[in-house]
Structures are given as structure tokens and as C-alpha cells.
Design a protein around this motif. Structure first.
Motif, mmCIF file in Angstrom:
data_model
loop_
_atom_site.group_PDB
_atom_site.id
_atom_site.type_symbol
_atom_site.label_atom_id
_atom_site.label_comp_id
_atom_site.label_asym_id
_atom_site.label_seq_id
_atom_site.Cartn_x
_atom_site.Cartn_y
_atom_site.Cartn_z
ATOM 1 N N UNK A 142 -59.294 -5.195 18.846
ATOM 2 C CA UNK A 142 -58.454 -5.006 17.661
ATOM 3 C C UNK A 142 -57.091 -4.418 18.022
ATOM 4 N N UNK A 143 -57.055 -3.402 18.861
ATOM 5 C CA UNK A 143 -55.780 -2.782 19.242
ATOM 6 C C UNK A 143 -54.968 -3.689 20.157
ATOM 7 N N UNK A 144 -55.656 -4.575 20.862
ATOM 8 C CA UNK A 144 -54.930 -5.514 21.719
ATOM 9 C C UNK A 144 -53.977 -6.387 20.888
ATOM 10 N N UNK A 145 -54.393 -6.743 19.682
ATOM 11 C CA UNK A 145 -53.524 -7.553 18.828
ATOM 12 C C UNK A 145 -52.251 -6.794 18.467
ATOM 13 N N UNK A 146 -52.413 -5.487 18.105
ATOM 14 C CA UNK A 146 -51.221 -4.702 17.741
ATOM 15 C C UNK A 146 -50.346 -4.453 18.969
ATOM 16 N N UNK A 147 -50.971 -4.165 20.104
ATOM 17 C CA UNK A 147 -50.196 -3.953 21.323
ATOM 18 C C UNK A 147 -49.451 -5.218 21.732
ATOM 19 N N UNK A 148 -50.095 -6.369 21.567
ATOM 20 C CA UNK A 148 -49.434 -7.637 21.886
ATOM 21 C C UNK A 148 -48.244 -7.866 20.972
ATOM 22 N N UNK A 149 -48.405 -7.529 19.686
ATOM 23 C CA UNK A 149 -47.287 -7.675 18.752
ATOM 24 C C UNK A 149 -46.112 -6.797 19.162
ATOM 25 N N UNK A 150 -46.400 -5.553 19.519
ATOM 26 C CA UNK A 150 -45.310 -4.658 19.937
ATOM 27 C C UNK A 150 -44.647 -5.147 21.225
ATOM 28 N N UNK A 151 -45.442 -5.710 22.134
ATOM 29 C CA UNK A 151 -44.859 -6.236 23.381
ATOM 30 C C UNK A 151 -43.957 -7.434 23.104
ATOM 31 N N UNK B 12 -54.856 -20.296 19.378
ATOM 32 C CA UNK B 12 -55.676 -20.202 18.168
ATOM 33 C C UNK B 12 -54.825 -20.607 16.968
ATOM 34 N N UNK B 13 -55.500 -20.870 15.852
ATOM 35 C CA UNK B 13 -54.750 -21.327 14.676
ATOM 36 C C UNK B 13 -53.865 -20.229 14.110
ATOM 37 N N UNK B 14 -54.340 -18.981 14.125
ATOM 38 C CA UNK B 14 -53.521 -17.878 13.625
ATOM 39 C C UNK B 14 -54.090 -16.553 14.114
ATOM 40 N N UNK B 15 -53.224 -15.602 14.297
ATOM 41 C CA UNK B 15 -53.609 -14.250 14.658
ATOM 42 C C UNK B 15 -54.035 -13.498 13.398
ATOM 43 N N UNK B 16 -55.193 -12.850 13.461
ATOM 44 C CA UNK B 16 -55.707 -12.151 12.283
ATOM 45 C C UNK B 16 -54.764 -11.047 11.831
ATOM 46 N N UNK B 17 -54.260 -10.294 12.770
ATOM 47 C CA UNK B 17 -53.373 -9.179 12.433
ATOM 48 C C UNK B 17 -52.111 -9.668 11.740
ATOM 49 N N UNK B 18 -51.490 -10.686 12.307
ATOM 50 C CA UNK B 18 -50.260 -11.207 11.714
ATOM 51 C C UNK B 18 -50.538 -11.898 10.386
ATOM 52 N N UNK C 56 -58.340 -1.079 8.977
ATOM 53 C CA UNK C 56 -57.405 -0.493 8.017
ATOM 54 C C UNK C 56 -56.207 0.134 8.722
ATOM 55 N N UNK C 57 -56.467 0.927 9.755
ATOM 56 C CA UNK C 57 -55.382 1.603 10.466
ATOM 57 C C UNK C 57 -54.447 0.594 11.127
ATOM 58 N N UNK C 58 -55.002 -0.413 11.758
ATOM 59 C CA UNK C 58 -54.177 -1.411 12.452
ATOM 60 C C UNK C 58 -53.310 -2.185 11.475
ATOM 61 N N UNK C 59 -53.904 -2.625 10.373
ATOM 62 C CA UNK C 59 -53.131 -3.398 9.407
ATOM 63 C C UNK C 59 -52.087 -2.533 8.708
ATOM 64 N N UNK C 60 -52.455 -1.275 8.425
ATOM 65 C CA UNK C 60 -51.468 -0.373 7.836
ATOM 66 C C UNK C 60 -50.318 -0.121 8.809
ATOM 67 N N UNK C 61 -50.669 0.070 10.084
ATOM 68 C CA UNK C 61 -49.643 0.292 11.103
ATOM 69 C C UNK C 61 -48.723 -0.928 11.208
ATOM 70 N N UNK C 62 -49.315 -2.112 11.325
ATOM 71 C CA UNK C 62 -48.512 -3.325 11.450
ATOM 72 C C UNK C 62 -47.675 -3.562 10.208
ATOM 73 N N UNK D 263 -65.610 -2.572 22.917
ATOM 74 C CA UNK D 263 -65.014 -3.897 23.005
ATOM 75 C C UNK D 263 -64.311 -4.263 21.712
ATOM 76 N N UNK D 264 -64.927 -3.929 20.581
ATOM 77 C CA UNK D 264 -64.322 -4.227 19.289
ATOM 78 C C UNK D 264 -62.991 -3.497 19.130
ATOM 79 N N UNK D 265 -62.982 -2.190 19.419
ATOM 80 C CA UNK D 265 -61.752 -1.407 19.272
ATOM 81 C C UNK D 265 -60.663 -1.936 20.202
#
Length: 790
Positions: free
Chosen positions: A633-642, A704-710, A570-576, A628-630
């Protein structure tokens, strides 16, 4: 004639070893024919020679053999005549001896029979049945010997005399039994030999005596407890059993010694009584237009107790269900009456609060104090009482039957499991945003965690009671038991709604923080702060207003983990989703966002710690799987910001960075990145075309076919009205994961407060403002698809 085992192919291949050799075929056939004729002539010559040379010699030998055989036969006949002449006298003498012995035996046994019969006639008046039995046994055995001689008048006359003697004995024995039944006397034990005499004479007299005795003992009982009188009604069934028990005691004390032990007259009398009683009950029940379930249950209980006492008396199990089986088809009446009991329980449950009394506090600090001091499980106060009622009913029925009636009882339990959910628990589930605003944050936390824990409790106890039914019911009815999966799904759904409600509350509480986030002038940042102000507020809301209260109230660790996973998503998707409001995204703002995300991740790693109300934040011992899960999950948001840090020009560099950091091949997701970088719509097509070209050239199967966060990120082309309303939205996800075993705690009933009344009125009278709330749920729901249980 073919020669066995001979194969002609080999010789043919040798003769015709080449195609040219076929030209010699006529010559070969002629040679073979001549050879055949020569062999035939030779055979004929040898046969003629044999006939001409051996016929005279063979004839002489045959004649000599025949003469020899005649001579042997004549000698044998002569020898036989000599032997017969020598043995004839001996055979005659042996025959005379046998006839003499037989005659002596017959005379001797005839004398024995006459003497025994005369003695028997003399001793009969004494009624000495032991001596009479001994003499009669001898007479019966002698009569068997003389059976082939019945055609002799004297023997037949003697046989008739014995029959008359037996008839006299039968009459005397029956008279003695009648007299003994009226006035028992010390000599009554001799009657046991009278029983054996009747059995010796003919088994029909044994049956006649027993029928007389059984009818005599049950005569009064039949008269008193007939179906036409009140004494024979169902109300007096227990008196019937008591009366027979007294009769049985009398029989065992006065009459048991006058019958042979192997006749088991007490056991057979009891079986006869059970047979008569069973038939009377069938007639009574079938004639009744309405049977009172209490009376039915009382009679069945009494009957089972009587059967048990009979089994104990005779040390066997022959009386199991010998009478009680009559009640089996009518037990459904009792089961149906249990519905009123369960319905009354349900009405009681609706009149009380489902929260334990310890949680009747109003403020967060008071609730936190309760959690620190008391280890009280937050479970609905009525759920344990429901299963206690189930257990009580099941225990009652198991004393009566473990047959098909358990199928009907199981169906009744399933019905009230649905009723308990629909009338007691489901009305407490918030149906709209207005439901959340009606209560304080503390109330919604208390009720939602109570529903979650209760749903888990119900599922596990449903499994327990289902297993009991499967174990206890007879094998032939096991496959008729209804499956519990459907009713369990209802409670799994309740758990899902509870977790969704908790996430919705957190999302609503966090709206202010995301408004603060979008109101920051990111483009005017002059330097990077340690932590942005919105994030401090978000941490305060997450921890102090929610997690410190929610997580200690969730009983099972697996659901704590599940909730934390959903909250991280929830936090990651709300942030993104709120990144679209940071325009333009410059290097300094993205670096600040990265720093904020790192701080938020540190907080997320510590979420499970707050399950302990007395936590020590210095002792962090999170599971590796959660860490590992956290991190993932945050790696996806950090990658997006990078990726957002990468300059838009050259476009090839941006696309390569996208492939390297995001690692998916979704054009739609790439367009979302272009929108976040605020690249003009007019020139975005060039980026997309270049993206396709590089994708076709460089895709080596690693993307991969798609990023979950995006993929979960709302696009700017989506409906703007929904986006403005829900831009700080949350996610809702159902869970249906296996849960560890949990046993019920003791819960005390409390009075129902206004919140429960309001929610129940809402569930009964209609749901208002649901559409708006469901739209939020729809936006939230696409973010969370993970049901990860550690």
C-alpha cells in the motif's frame, strides 16, 4: 439358391479385370446359361435313376419292419395279461387289509371320543379347568378326524353333544370370571386354563372375555372422566392419568395371573385407555373456543410424562406420542404466547445500558486502565440474555415435540433477531456527524466496538442455533426451516457500520492535522526535518486517542486485522488527496514528504501491536501477510511521490517514469499527476498525446489498467465545495468476511446513560443532519474496497 458365405465380388473382379472385358459379357452370359441347363439335366437323370433302382428294395424292408412290430405288440399284451392274473389276488388282499385297519382306527377313535366326552361331562362340575383343557384338546383333535364322517347320524349326534358341552363350559368360565372380579379367591389362578379353553373353542370367545374385562376395568373411569363433567375437562387430565395408573396397578396385582402371559392384558388395557383418552382430548380441544397456552403446555407435559412412564413400565416405545400427538397442531398457540415473553425481554433490554459496567468511565486514561486490568469483553449486556431465552424456549418445546412446530419457533426467533437489531443495537449507531459530537471520543469508541463485537457474537450464535434446529427437527421438515443468511446479513452490516464509524471518528479527529499539513509553506522549506510537525500530531491522535483504545476492545483478531487494513488505506488516500494543496511541489518538499511517509509506514506496521493494552513495543512480531500488505500500500504512495520528483521536461522522461513507477495505463490517472505537478492546462494535451503514443508503442502487457491510489484520488475538476469540506476525509467500507468461532461471555446489566437515550430518541423520532454525514461517507467509501482477513 445363394451359397452361404460365398462372395461373388471377388470372382466378378477376376472375370472383369478391365473395362474392355465388359465387351465379352454376352458371351459370358451364354456360357453360364448353357452350364445351368446342363446341370439341370444331370440332376433330373440322377433322380429318375434313383427311383427306378430303389423302389422295390425299399418296399420289402418296410413290410418286414411292420410285421416285426405287430409281433412285439402281441407278445406284450400276452405278458400283461399273465402279470395281472398273478397280482390281482395280492391287490385284493392289500385293499382288504387297508379297509380293516381303517375300520379298527375309526372304532378305536370313536371309543376314545365317547370316553373323553363322558369323562368331560363328569369333570365339568368340578371346574378343574386344567383337566378340562386337556380332555377338550383331545376331543377337538378327534373331532377333526371325524369331520369327513359328519354325514353319519351317530357321528353328527356325537358332535352336537360336544358342542353342547363347550357351550356349558363357556357359560361356566364367564360366570367364574364375574365372581372372581367381585371377590378374588386363591383358586383364581385356575382361570388361566379357562382362558385357554375359550381360545381353543373359538377366538371370538377370547375377544368377548377381554372386551368384558377391559370395559369392566374402565367403566368407572369413563363415568368419572366423561367430557360432560368437570372431572373430564383439560384441567383434570393429570387426575385421569393418576386414576388409570392406580387401575393398572390393581390389574397387574390381582388379574395378571388369571390370563395367559401372551395375552398381555395390562399392555392392551393401557393401549385401550390411551385410545379413549386421545379421542376425548380431540373432542375437548375441538370444542374449546380458546385454549390457554399454559394449560395446553401443562397438559402436554403431563401427557408426555405419562407416555414415558408407560414405556418404562412395559420396556418398549409403543406409547411414544400415542396421546400427545393430539396437542401437536395446537402447539402454535404456545409458540405465539412466547412472543409476549420475548417482547417483554426486549422492553427490559431497552431500559438498560448495553455497555458492561466496567466500561462506565469517562476519560481515555481511565478506559485504558480498565483494559489493562480487566479482561472484560465489550459486548452488549442483553445479547447473551436473548440467546439464553431462546435456549430456554427451545428446550421446553423439545420436551414436547421435534416436528413442524420447530419451523414456527424458528421463524419467531428470526423475527426477534431482527427486532433486537432494530430496537436495541441499531439506534446506537451514529447516524450523522452531530451524533459523533454529542459524545466524547471515548464514548463513541466504547459503543462502536461494542456494536462490532455484538454483531460478531450474534452471527456466531445464529449459526449455532440454526445448526441445533437442523439437527433436532424431523428430517421431513428440515427444508422448511427459514435460512439464516438474511438475518446474518443485518449483523454483518452492523459490523460494517461499526468499523465505518470508527474510521469516521479517526478521520474527524485527524482533520486538524491535515489542515496543518495544507497550511505548511512547503515551497519555503530550507532543509529536510526528521519528521514534520503535522505527522507528530497525527501519530498522537492515531495511537493515544484511538488505537490504544479501539484495538484492545475488538475481540476477534480477524476484525482487528480488517480494521487496520482499512485504516492504512484511509491514511494513504487522505495523504494522497491532500497532496494537491502542496503547490508548487519542489524537490525539497517531495523529499520531506517521502521521509514523512516512511515514518508513517513504520507506524502503520506497528498498528496490530496496540491490540494488547499491555503491549511491549520492543517486541514486534507482525504477520508477514500484514507487513506485505502495508508495504504494498505505501509503495503506491511512495511511487507517486517519486514520480512527482521527476522534472516535467522532457515530457518523454516524465511519461517513462510514470510507466516505470506507477505502472498503469489510465489517462485520467496520468492527468491527476500532471495536476499535482501543476503543469499548465494548456500544454497538458501535449503530454496526453505523447502518453498515448508511448502507450501504443511500449505497452507489452505489463501495465495495469489503473492504480488504486490514483483512482481513489479526487481530481481537481471535481466539485470544489465537496473537496474543501472533505479534503481530509476518510473511507467507509463494508465487510462480510467469515469469522472464527466465538462463544458468549457473561455480561452484567447496567443502567442506560444519556448517550444511549439520545441515540435511541434519534432512531425513533427521526434522523437529522444525515445528508451531510452521508455525503462524507460517499467520499470516504470509494477509497476502501478491501476485506482482507489475515
Amino acid at each position: 439358391m445363394a451359397v452361404p458365405g460365398y462372395g461373388s465380388n471377388e470372382d466378378l473382379y477376376r472375370i472383369f479385370n478391365s473395362p474392355e472385358s465388359l465387351n465379352e459379357l454376352p458371351e459370358l452370359l451364354g456360357y453360364i446359361n448353357n452350364y445351368k441347363v446342363g446341370l439341370s439335366n444331370k440332376i433330373d437323370e440322377e433322380i429318375e435313376q434313383f427311383k427306378s433302382t430303389s423302389s422295390s428294395e425299399l418296399g420289402d424292408d418296410v413290410v418286414e419292419l411292420i410285421q416285426l412290430m405287430k409281433q412285439v405288440r402281441e407278445n406284450a399284451l400276452g405278458t400283461k395279461s399273465l402279470i395281472e392274473g398273478m397280482t390281482k389276488s395280492i391287490q385284493d388282499l392289500d385293499r382288504y387289509k387297508k379297509n380293516l385297519v381303517l375300520s379298527m382306527t375309526i372304532l378305536k377313535r370313536l371309543q376314545m371320543l365317547i370316553n373323553a366326552n363322558n369323562t368331560l361331562m363328569n369333570i365339568i362340575p368340578t371346574r378343574d379347568y386344567k383337566e378340562i383343557l386337556s380332555l377338550l384338546s383331545v376331543i377337538k383333535e378327534l373331532l377333526i378326524f371325524f369331520k369327513p364322517y359328519k354325514s353319519i347320524d351317530e357321528i353328527n349326534q356325537l358332535n352336537l353333544m360336544v358342542i353342547n358341552t363347550q357351550n356349558k363350559l363357556i357359560d361356566d368360565i364367564f360366570i367364574d370370571f364375574e365372581e372372581f372380579s367381585k371377590i378374588p379367591n386363591p383358586d383364581g389362578k385356575k382361570l388361566v386354563y379357562g382362558c385357554e379353553i375359550l381360545e381353543l373353542i373359538d377366538l371370538k370367545y377370547k375377544d368377548k372375555l377381554l372386551n368384558w374385562f377391559y370395559n369392566m376395568q374402565l367403566k368407572e373411569l369413563k363415568t368419572i372422566f366423561n367430557n360432560l363433567d368437570e372431572a373430564g375437562s383439560l384441567d383434570n387430565l393429570n387426575r385421569r392419568y393418576i386414576y388409570f395408573s392406580n387401575t393398572l396397578k390393581i390389574v397387574r396385582s390381582k388379574f395378571l395371573d388369571i390370563f395367559p402371559k401372551e395375552w398381555n392384558i395390562d399392555l392392551e388395557l393401557s393401549k385401550l385407555f390411551c385410545k379413549l383418552t386421545k379421542q376425548d382430548l380431540i373432542n375437548l380441544i375441538s370444542a374449546s373456543s380458546r385454549i390457554n397456552s399454559k394449560l395446553l403446555l401443562d397438559n402436554l407435559t403431563t401427557t408426555l410424562e405419562f407416555e414415558r412412564s408407560m414405556n418404562e413400565t412395559f420396556k418398549n416405545d409403543q406409547f411414544d406420542h400415542i396421546i400427545s400427538s393430539v396437542f401437536e397442531p395446537y402447539l402454535i398457540i404456545w409458540v405465539n404466547d412466547q412472543e409476549s415473553t420475548l417482547n417483554s425481554k426486549l422492553m427490559e433490554f431497552m431500559a438498560i445500558s448495553q455497555l458492561p459496567t466496567e466500561f462506565n468511565v469517562q476519560t481515555n486514561s481511565d478506559l485504558l486502565t480498565v483494559l489493562k486490568v480487566n479482561n472484560v469483553p465489550n459486548i452488549a449486556t442483553s445479547c447473551t440474555e436473548l440467546f439464553k431465552t431462546f435456549q430456554k424456549i427451545l428446550t421446553q418445546i423439545l420436551k414436547l415435540s421435534n416436528g413442524e412446530i420447530l419451523v414456527d419457533l424458528n421463524k419467531l426467533f428470526v423475527k426477534y433477531l431482527y427486532e433486537f437489531h432494530n430496537k436495541i443495537l441499531y439506534p446506537l449507531v451514529p447516524k450523522s456527524e452531530e451524533d459523533f459530537t454529542r459524545s466524547s471520543g471515548t464514548d463513541s469508541i466504547k459503543y462502536l466496538t461494542m456494536l462490532l463485537n455484538t454483531g460478531d457474537y450474534m452471527i456466531n450464535n445464529i449459526d449455532d442455533i440454526t445448526e441445533k434446529f437442523q439437527t433436532l427437527i424431523k428430517d421431513e421438515f428440515k427444508n422448511k426451516l427459514p435460512l439464516a443468511d438474511n438475518v446474518k446479513d443485518v449483523y454483518y452490516n452492523l459490523i460494517a457500520k461499526s468499523i465505518n464509524g470508527l474510521l469516521t471518528k479517526i478521520a474527524n479527529d485527524s482533520k486538524f492535522c491535515w489542515r496543518e499539513f495544507s497550511n505548511i509553506n512547503w515551497n519555503s522549506l530550507e532543509f529536510i526535518n526528521d519528521v514534520s510537525g503535522y505527522l507528530n500530531d497525527l501519530k498522537q491522535i492515531l495511537v493515544e486517542q484511538n488505537l490504544r483504545l479501539i484495538l484492545p476492545l475488538i475481540i476477534r483478531d480477524s476484525y482487528v486485522r480488517n480494521f487496520n487494513d482499512k485504516l492504512v488505506e484511509l491514511l494513504l488516500n487522505s495523504y494522497a488527496d491532500n497532496l494537491r494543496y502542496v503547490k508548487p511541489l519542489n524537490v525539497l518538499s517531495v523529499e520531506q514528504l517521502l521521509l514523512d511517509v516512511t515514518s508513517l509506514k513504520d507506524l502503520a506496521l506497528n498498528f496490530p501491536l496496540y491490540a494488547d493494552p499491555n503491549l511491549d513495543e520492543t517486541k514486534s512480531h507482525q504477520s508477514k501477510s500484514y507487513q506485505k500488505f502495508v508495504n504494498n500500500q505505501f509503495h503506491q504512495l511512495e511511487s507517486l511521490l517519486k514520480v512527482l520528483l521527476v522534472p516535467s521536461e522532457p515530457m518523454e522522461g516524465l511519461i517513462e517514469s510514470y510507466f516505470e513507477l506507477i505502472g498503469d495505463k489510465s489517462i485520467r490517472n496520468f492527468m491527476k499527476v500532471l495536476n499535482l505537478k501543476d503543469i499548465d492546462k494548456v500544454i497538458q494535451q501535449k503530454y496526453i498525446d505523447n502518453f498515448k503514443i508511448q502507450l501504443n508503442i511500449d505497452d507489452g502487457g505489463t501495465l495495469i489498467s489503473h492504480s488504486t491510489l490514483l483512482s481513489n484520488l479526487d481530481d481537481e475538476d471535481d466539485d470544489h465545495r465537496d473537496r474543501e469540506r472533505d479534503r481530509d476525509g476518510s473511507t467507509i467500507s463494508t465487510i462480510n468476511s467469515p469469522t472464527p468461532e466465538f462463544k458468549s461471555p457473561k455480561i452484567l446489566p447496567t443502567k442506560m446513560n444519556n448517550l444511549e437515550k439520545n441515540l435511541r430518541e434519534l432512531a425513533i423520532n427521526g434522523e437529522t443532519h444525515v445528508s451531510k454525514f452521508n455525503e462524507n461517507f460517499k467520499n470516504f467509501g470509494k477509497f476502501f474496497r478491501k476485506d482482507n482477513i489475515d
